[in-house]
Write an enzyme that holds these catalytic residues in place. Structure first.
Site, PDB file in Angstrom:
ATOM      1  N   ASN A 173       0.876  -1.176   0.000  1.00  0.00           N
ATOM      2  CA  ASN A 173       0.000   0.000   0.000  1.00  0.00           C
ATOM      3  C   ASN A 173       0.908   1.219   0.000  1.00  0.00           C
ATOM      4  O   ASN A 173       1.405   1.646   1.039  1.00  0.00           O
ATOM      5  CB  ASN A 173      -0.908  -0.015   1.231  1.00  0.00           C
ATOM      6  CG  ASN A 173      -1.815   1.203   1.308  1.00  0.00           C
ATOM      7  OD1 ASN A 173      -1.796   2.082   0.446  1.00  0.00           O
ATOM      8  ND2 ASN A 173      -2.624   1.275   2.361  1.00  0.00           N
ATOM      9  N   LYS A 219       3.186   0.765   3.156  1.00  0.00           N
ATOM     10  CA  LYS A 219       2.768  -0.267   4.092  1.00  0.00           C
ATOM     11  C   LYS A 219       2.900  -1.613   3.404  1.00  0.00           C
ATOM     12  O   LYS A 219       2.565  -1.748   2.220  1.00  0.00           O
ATOM     13  CB  LYS A 219       1.322  -0.028   4.530  1.00  0.00           C
ATOM     14  CG  LYS A 219       0.865  -0.871   5.707  1.00  0.00           C
ATOM     15  CD  LYS A 219      -0.542  -0.460   6.164  1.00  0.00           C
ATOM     16  CE  LYS A 219      -0.961  -1.220   7.412  1.00  0.00           C
ATOM     17  NZ  LYS A 219      -2.330  -0.828   7.853  1.00  0.00           N
ATOM     18  N   ARG A 253      -2.924  -2.155  -3.044  1.00  0.00           N
ATOM     19  CA  ARG A 253      -4.091  -1.321  -2.799  1.00  0.00           C
ATOM     20  C   ARG A 253      -4.048  -0.158  -3.795  1.00  0.00           C
ATOM     21  O   ARG A 253      -3.050   0.548  -3.902  1.00  0.00           O
ATOM     22  CB  ARG A 253      -4.075  -0.761  -1.383  1.00  0.00           C
ATOM     23  CG  ARG A 253      -5.280   0.131  -1.099  1.00  0.00           C
ATOM     24  CD  ARG A 253      -5.015   1.136  -0.020  1.00  0.00           C
ATOM     25  NE  ARG A 253      -6.199   1.942   0.281  1.00  0.00           N
ATOM     26  CZ  ARG A 253      -6.150   3.119   0.887  1.00  0.00           C
ATOM     27  NH1 ARG A 253      -4.982   3.624   1.259  1.00  0.00           N
ATOM     28  NH2 ARG A 253      -7.243   3.798   1.128  1.00  0.00           N
ATOM     29  N   HIS A 260     -13.055   2.755   1.098  1.00  0.00           N
ATOM     30  CA  HIS A 260     -12.949   1.713   2.134  1.00  0.00           C
ATOM     31  C   HIS A 260     -13.581   0.393   1.673  1.00  0.00           C
ATOM     32  O   HIS A 260     -13.945  -0.449   2.489  1.00  0.00           O
ATOM     33  CB  HIS A 260     -13.606   2.162   3.452  1.00  0.00           C
ATOM     34  CG  HIS A 260     -12.933   3.321   4.112  1.00  0.00           C
ATOM     35  ND1 HIS A 260     -13.637   4.339   4.727  1.00  0.00           N
ATOM     36  CD2 HIS A 260     -11.620   3.631   4.242  1.00  0.00           C
ATOM     37  CE1 HIS A 260     -12.787   5.236   5.212  1.00  0.00           C
ATOM     38  NE2 HIS A 260     -11.553   4.824   4.938  1.00  0.00           N
ATOM     39  N   ASN A 301      -9.148   7.581  11.262  1.00  0.00           N
ATOM     40  CA  ASN A 301      -8.895   8.988  10.959  1.00  0.00           C
ATOM     41  C   ASN A 301      -9.676   9.397   9.718  1.00  0.00           C
ATOM     42  O   ASN A 301     -10.177  10.508   9.608  1.00  0.00           O
ATOM     43  CB  ASN A 301      -7.397   9.229  10.761  1.00  0.00           C
ATOM     44  CG  ASN A 301      -7.062  10.696  10.715  1.00  0.00           C
ATOM     45  OD1 ASN A 301      -7.481  11.471  11.567  1.00  0.00           O
ATOM     46  ND2 ASN A 301      -6.315  11.101   9.705  1.00  0.00           N
ATOM     47  N   GLY A 302      -9.777   8.469   8.758  1.00  0.00           N
ATOM     48  CA  GLY A 302     -10.735   8.574   7.673  1.00  0.00           C
ATOM     49  C   GLY A 302     -11.911   7.704   8.053  1.00  0.00           C
ATOM     50  O   GLY A 302     -11.724   6.610   8.590  1.00  0.00           O
ATOM     51  N   ARG A 349     -10.899  16.056   7.904  1.00  0.00           N
ATOM     52  CA  ARG A 349     -11.848  16.322   6.812  1.00  0.00           C
ATOM     53  C   ARG A 349     -13.208  16.687   7.389  1.00  0.00           C
ATOM     54  O   ARG A 349     -13.668  16.093   8.369  1.00  0.00           O
ATOM     55  CB  ARG A 349     -11.986  15.105   5.902  1.00  0.00           C
ATOM     56  CG  ARG A 349     -10.709  14.693   5.223  1.00  0.00           C
ATOM     57  CD  ARG A 349     -10.919  13.446   4.368  1.00  0.00           C
ATOM     58  NE  ARG A 349      -9.695  12.675   4.288  1.00  0.00           N
ATOM     59  CZ  ARG A 349      -9.648  11.356   4.123  1.00  0.00           C
ATOM     60  NH1 ARG A 349     -10.765  10.659   4.025  1.00  0.00           N
ATOM     61  NH2 ARG A 349      -8.489  10.738   4.056  1.00  0.00           N
ATOM     62  N   ASP A 382      -8.237  11.268  17.852  1.00  0.00           N
ATOM     63  CA  ASP A 382      -9.520  10.882  18.442  1.00  0.00           C
ATOM     64  C   ASP A 382      -9.375  10.466  19.904  1.00  0.00           C
ATOM     65  O   ASP A 382     -10.312  10.590  20.691  1.00  0.00           O
ATOM     66  CB  ASP A 382     -10.178   9.764  17.629  1.00  0.00           C
ATOM     67  CG  ASP A 382      -9.260   8.582  17.373  1.00  0.00           C
ATOM     68  OD1 ASP A 382      -8.786   7.964  18.343  1.00  0.00           O
ATOM     69  OD2 ASP A 382      -9.010   8.283  16.198  1.00  0.00           O
ATOM     70  N   GLU A 409      -7.501  -5.340   5.883  1.00  0.00           N
ATOM     71  CA  GLU A 409      -7.461  -4.980   4.468  1.00  0.00           C
ATOM     72  C   GLU A 409      -6.316  -5.657   3.734  1.00  0.00           C
ATOM     73  O   GLU A 409      -6.481  -6.083   2.581  1.00  0.00           O
ATOM     74  CB  GLU A 409      -7.373  -3.457   4.337  1.00  0.00           C
ATOM     75  CG  GLU A 409      -8.654  -2.756   4.792  1.00  0.00           C
ATOM     76  CD  GLU A 409      -8.510  -1.250   4.861  1.00  0.00           C
ATOM     77  OE1 GLU A 409      -8.920  -0.576   3.916  1.00  0.00           O
ATOM     78  OE2 GLU A 409      -7.980  -0.760   5.883  1.00  0.00           O
TER      79      GLU A 409
END
Length: 435
Positions: free
Chosen positions: A13, A20, A97, A187, A218-219, A248, A290, A395
């Site tokens: 990714n 990643k 990805r 996603h 975070n997304g 965002r 968060d 994922e």
């Protein structure tokens, strides 16, 4: 024997300043493939002067390697150097990805010149992601040659089942017909994995399960899944639409950007920066973390509490909308990704006072293990009309699985071509040009 019969799969990714990675071994149990993650890691700070490092994790523990990573090629080469030679030599395939596939892909695709061209075209819709995804493909081809097949797994593919009335914006039709401006959703790899896992937990075929899934990191996004297929989702043309996120804004009045430019002197680039990088949690309370927002909320901080309320209000609004989209026939509400898996507060607030709709959280279950779950975990009360689950996403595993199954189907064609062109492929590795 074809490459897909080898025992290792590499998953990549590639982002703007990171790569990643994960390596899976493939074995058989009772005639079925079994995946085991042997290595996972993250090369980050690529192109920066003092933040470069590779986090590398195996069964023996975690390591952090501080090193110069001036570009993605250097990062990829150093990642390969961290892997045992036996792993590298036994890599059968590489799954990538890719964030945006436009309307061209409703499933994973074996990468060839045509697929690369479609990914380039979709880069206009994901300029912060697709070019880097392509660079990962290019560097992989340089390192492994064309003898190792590569597969693109698209975030948008799972949502290609959206009905037209759900993906169209009420704009002049030519915007869609000429420029393909529409809702795409993201996603998707996570939702595919989570929906299949949830069906397994419910002991039903995926095509018999209706669910509302919340991918909250975070997304963040939500998705209405009917019979295993996406029928609506919160993200749109880009990942900016929908829920409140780390930086965002999610849904806003479309006139806000016009107001900022017309009356407050912002440029289009500045507006884009505000909406994508300076809004959400960060804009509301000054932090994108968060954990800080939740700690502040639990401590009674008024601004942190307000930020949390804005986030939860948006999620509950979509929860109600997706209940209607599924005609009230919902088998499960599922939480996944960083905050979805680790925040008992989020899950409590989303479902608070909704017993009449069938959502009843068992707080003892919800707060077990500190509310942080790494396994599929039910958190609903006995007798709850709608089951509530925490299903950790995977994922990278999903990418490995999709890559395997696609190449299993394509193997005869792939390896006929390779037998005819083996010498040429060894001399001339696939060359890809990144936009």
């Amino acid at each position: 024997m074809g490459a897909v019969k080898k025992s290792m799969q590499l998953v990549l990714n590639a982002g703007s300043s990171s790569v990643k990675y994960a390596v899976y071994s493939l074995s058989g149990l009772a005639g079925k493939p079994v995946w085991n993650c042997l290595v996972e890691g993250l090369a980050e700070g690529i192109g920066t002067s003092n933040q470069c490092r590779i986090k590398h994790e195996t069964e023996n523990g975690k390591e952090v390697h501080k090193t110069d990573l001036p570009d993605h090629r250097t990062a990829m080469k150093q990642i390969m150097q961290l892997l045992p030679n036996s792993y590298v030599e036994d890599i059968s395939s590489i799954g990538h990805r890719v964030v945006h596939g436009g309307e061209s892909f409703s499933d994973a695709a074996v990468i060839d010149a045509t697929v690369v061209e479609h990914i380039k075209q979709a880069a206009a819709l994901a300029p912060l992601h697709n070019p880097w995804n392509l660079l990962g493909i290019e560097v992989s081809a340089e390192l492994f040659g064309a003898s190792v097949p590569q597969v693109a797994v698209f975030d948008t593919a799972f949502h290609q089942t959206l009905p037209k009335h759900a993906f169209l914006y009420a704009l002049p039709m030519e915007f869609y017909e000429k420029h393909r401006i529409r809702r795409y959703g993201f996603h998707g790899t996570s939702y595919k994995y989570v929906s299949e896992e949830t069906a397994r937990m419910l002991q039903k075929p995926p095509n018999e399960v209706n669910m509302i899934a919340c991918h909250i990191g975070n997304g963040a996004s939500m998705c209405a899944i009917q019979g295993g297929k996406s029928i609506d989702t919160t993200m749109g043309l880009t990942p900016l639409e929908g829920l409140v996120m780390g930086t965002r804004c999610g849904d806003i009045d479309p006139a806000v950007p016009l107001h900022l430019m017309t009356n407050l002197g912002y440029t289009a680039e500045e507006v884009n920066t505000v909406l994508n990088k300076k809004s959400g949690f960060l804009g509301l309370c000054g932090t994108m973390d968060d954990r800080e927002v939740e700690d502040g909320t639990l401590a009674g901080d008024s601004l942190m509490t307000l930020t949390k309320q804005v986030q939860i209000h948006r999620m509950r609004r979509y929860l109600g909308a997706y209940m209607v989209a599924l005609s009230g026939q919902v088998d499960a509400l599922v939480f996944t990704a960083g905050l979805g898996e680790k925040s008992h507060l989020l899950r409590t607030l989303v479902c608070q006072d909704l017993a009449a709709l069938g959502f009843e959280v068992d707080e003892e279950k919800n707060k077990a293990k500190g509310g942080r779950f790494s396994e599929n975990t039910p958190i609903h009360k006995e007798g709850s009309k709608i089951q509530i689950w925490v299903v950790p996403t995977a994922e990278e595993l999903s990418i490995a699985q999709q890559t395997y199954w696609l190449l299993e189907q394509a193997e005869p064609v792939l390896w006929m071509a390779k037998a005819q062109n083996k010498k040429l492929q060894q001399q001339q590795p696939l060359q890809l040009t990144c936009v």
